[in-house]
Design a protein around this motif. Structure first.
Motif, short mmCIF file in Angstrom:
data_model
loop_
_atom_site.label_atom_id
_atom_site.label_comp_id
_atom_site.label_asym_id
_atom_site.label_seq_id
_atom_site.Cartn_x
_atom_site.Cartn_y
_atom_site.Cartn_z
N VAL A 1 0.85 -1.18 0.00
CA VAL A 1 0.00 0.00 0.00
C VAL A 1 0.89 1.24 0.00
CG1 VAL A 1 -1.97 -1.08 1.11
CG2 VAL A 1 -0.23 0.05 2.52
N TYR A 2 0.33 2.33 -0.49
CA TYR A 2 1.08 3.56 -0.65
C TYR A 2 0.32 4.73 -0.02
CZ TYR A 2 3.05 0.68 -4.37
OH TYR A 2 3.62 -0.34 -5.08
N LEU A 3 1.06 5.75 0.34
CA LEU A 3 0.44 7.00 0.74
C LEU A 3 1.23 8.12 0.07
CD1 LEU A 3 -1.81 8.25 2.51
CD2 LEU A 3 -0.05 8.65 4.26
N GLN A 4 0.63 8.68 -0.96
CA GLN A 4 1.25 9.81 -1.65
C GLN A 4 0.85 11.09 -0.94
OE1 GLN A 4 3.39 9.86 -4.44
NE2 GLN A 4 3.56 12.01 -3.85
N MET A 5 1.84 11.81 -0.43
CA MET A 5 1.57 13.00 0.36
C MET A 5 2.11 14.22 -0.39
SD MET A 5 2.50 11.59 4.17
CE MET A 5 4.25 11.51 3.83
N SER A 6 1.25 15.19 -0.63
CA SER A 6 1.64 16.40 -1.35
C SER A 6 1.27 17.62 -0.52
CB SER A 6 0.94 16.45 -2.70
OG SER A 6 1.23 15.31 -3.47
N SER A 7 1.80 18.76 -0.93
CA SER A 7 1.54 20.02 -0.21
C SER A 7 1.72 19.83 1.29
CB SER A 7 0.12 20.51 -0.52
OG SER A 7 -0.06 20.70 -1.90
N LEU A 8 2.82 19.23 1.65
CA LEU A 8 3.05 18.91 3.05
C LEU A 8 3.22 20.16 3.89
CD1 LEU A 8 5.29 15.80 2.52
CD2 LEU A 8 3.23 15.84 3.93
N LYS A 9 2.76 20.04 5.13
CA LYS A 9 2.81 21.15 6.09
C LYS A 9 3.59 20.70 7.32
CE LYS A 9 -1.93 22.35 4.72
NZ LYS A 9 -3.33 22.56 5.21
N PRO A 10 4.14 21.66 8.06
CA PRO A 10 4.83 21.26 9.29
C PRO A 10 3.95 20.44 10.24
CG PRO A 10 5.42 23.50 8.71
CD PRO A 10 4.34 23.08 7.74
N GLY A 11 2.65 20.70 10.22
CA GLY A 11 1.72 19.95 11.05
C GLY A 11 1.57 18.50 10.66
N ASP A 12 2.10 18.11 9.50
CA ASP A 12 2.08 16.71 9.09
C ASP A 12 3.24 15.92 9.68
OD1 ASP A 12 1.09 17.91 5.86
OD2 ASP A 12 -0.20 16.98 7.36
N THR A 13 4.14 16.60 10.35
CA THR A 13 5.27 15.93 10.96
C THR A 13 4.80 14.93 12.01
OG1 THR A 13 6.76 17.79 10.58
CG2 THR A 13 7.34 16.26 12.36
N ALA A 14 5.23 13.68 11.86
CA ALA A 14 4.80 12.61 12.75
C ALA A 14 5.48 11.31 12.34
CB ALA A 14 3.28 12.42 12.68
N VAL A 15 5.30 10.30 13.17
CA VAL A 15 5.64 8.94 12.76
C VAL A 15 4.39 8.35 12.11
CG1 VAL A 15 6.36 6.65 13.49
CG2 VAL A 15 7.31 8.67 14.62
N TYR A 16 4.56 7.83 10.91
CA TYR A 16 3.44 7.28 10.16
C TYR A 16 3.47 5.75 10.24
CZ TYR A 16 2.14 11.79 8.30
OH TYR A 16 1.70 13.09 8.17
N TYR A 17 2.30 5.20 10.55
CA TYR A 17 2.17 3.75 10.74
C TYR A 17 1.19 3.17 9.72
CZ TYR A 17 4.27 4.51 15.34
OH TYR A 17 5.11 4.86 16.37
N CYS A 18 1.53 2.04 9.21
CA CYS A 18 0.66 1.25 8.35
C CYS A 18 -0.04 0.21 9.24
CB CYS A 18 1.54 0.57 7.29
SG CYS A 18 0.69 -0.58 6.22
N ALA A 19 -1.31 -0.08 8.92
CA ALA A 19 -2.06 -1.04 9.72
C ALA A 19 -3.00 -1.85 8.85
CB ALA A 19 -2.85 -0.30 10.81
N ALA A 20 -3.33 -3.04 9.31
CA ALA A 20 -4.22 -3.93 8.58
C ALA A 20 -5.39 -4.34 9.46
CB ALA A 20 -3.47 -5.17 8.11
N SER A 21 -6.58 -4.34 8.87
CA SER A 21 -7.78 -4.68 9.60
C SER A 21 -8.52 -5.82 8.92
CB SER A 21 -8.71 -3.47 9.69
OG SER A 21 -9.96 -3.83 10.26
N ASN A 22 -8.89 -6.83 9.69
CA ASN A 22 -9.74 -7.90 9.16
C ASN A 22 -11.08 -7.94 9.88
OD1 ASN A 22 -9.04 -8.96 11.63
ND2 ASN A 22 -8.13 -10.83 10.85
N SER A 23 -11.52 -6.76 10.33
CA SER A 23 -12.74 -6.69 11.11
C SER A 23 -13.99 -6.95 10.28
CB SER A 23 -12.86 -5.31 11.77
OG SER A 23 -13.16 -4.33 10.80
N GLY A 24 -13.88 -6.73 8.96
CA GLY A 24 -15.05 -6.92 8.11
C GLY A 24 -16.06 -5.79 8.19
N ARG A 25 -15.69 -4.73 8.87
CA ARG A 25 -16.62 -3.61 9.02
C ARG A 25 -16.47 -2.62 7.87
NH1 ARG A 25 -16.87 -1.87 15.28
NH2 ARG A 25 -18.79 -0.95 14.47
N ALA A 26 -17.45 -1.74 7.75
CA ALA A 26 -17.45 -0.77 6.66
C ALA A 26 -16.27 0.18 6.79
CB ALA A 26 -18.75 0.02 6.67
N LEU A 27 -15.78 0.62 5.65
CA LEU A 27 -14.60 1.47 5.60
C LEU A 27 -14.79 2.72 6.44
CD1 LEU A 27 -11.82 1.51 4.20
CD2 LEU A 27 -12.85 2.95 2.44
N GLY A 28 -15.98 3.24 6.44
CA GLY A 28 -16.23 4.51 7.11
C GLY A 28 -16.03 4.49 8.62
#
Length: 127
Positions: free
Chosen positions: A79-106
Motif C-alpha cells: 500500500v502507498y500514501l502519496q503526500m503532497s503540499s506537506l505542512k509542518p503539522g504533518d510531521t509525525a511517525v506514520y504507521y501502516c495497519a491492517a484490519s480484518n474486522s469486516g466492518r465498513a470502511l467509514g
C-alpha cells in the motif's frame, strides 16, 4: 498473520511531497482493509487514511483530503500514501495497519479496529 514494514519517510520542506510505502508479508493481504495512522510524540495515534480490500474505496481524515492519496497493489502486497503540499503539522511517525474486522470502511478510523501494525516511519516537514 500479517507483517508490515513501512518505508519512504524523511525530511522535506513545506509544500513538498513524499510517498510512503508499506510492504506486507503473510497470508491474506488482499482481504484486509489497510490504513495509515500517524502519531506525534506525546499525542494519541490518529487516523489518516484507509483503503478497501479491492482499492475501490478510500477514506481520509479531513486535514489531509485533497493532499494525500492512498493506493494499493495487491499483486505486490503493498500500500502507498502519496503526500503532497506537506505542512509542518504533518510531521509525525506514520504507521501502516491492517484490519480484518469486516466492518465498513467509514468506521475503520480508530486504532482499535486494526489488528496488525508496522513499526512506523518518520516524516518531518520543515517550515
Amino acid at each position: 498473520q500479517v507483517q508490515l514494514v513501512e518505508s519512504g519517510g524523511g525530511l522535506v520542506q513545506a509544500g513538498g511531497s513524499l510517498r510512503l510505502s508499506c510492504a506486507a508479508s503473510g497470508r491474506g493481504f488482499s482481504s484486509y482493509v489497510m490504513g495509515w495512522f500517524r502519531q506525534i510524540q506525546g499525542k494519541e495515534r490518529e487516523f489518516v487514511a484507509a483503503i478497501s480490500w479491492s482499492g475501490g474505496a478510500t477514506s481520509y481524515t479531513g486535514s489531509v483530503k485533497g493532499r494525500f492519496t492512498m493506493g494499493r497493489d495487491n499483486a505486490k502486497n503493498t500500500v502507498y500514501l502519496q503526500m503532497s503540499s506537506l505542512k509542518p503539522g504533518d510531521t509525525a511517525v506514520y504507521y501502516c495497519a491492517a484490519s480484518n474486522s469486516g466492518r465498513a470502511l467509514g468506521v475503520l478510523n480508530t486504532r482499535d479496529k486494526y489488528d496488525y501494525w508496522g513499526q512506523g516511519t518518520q516524516v518531518t516537514v520543515s517550515s
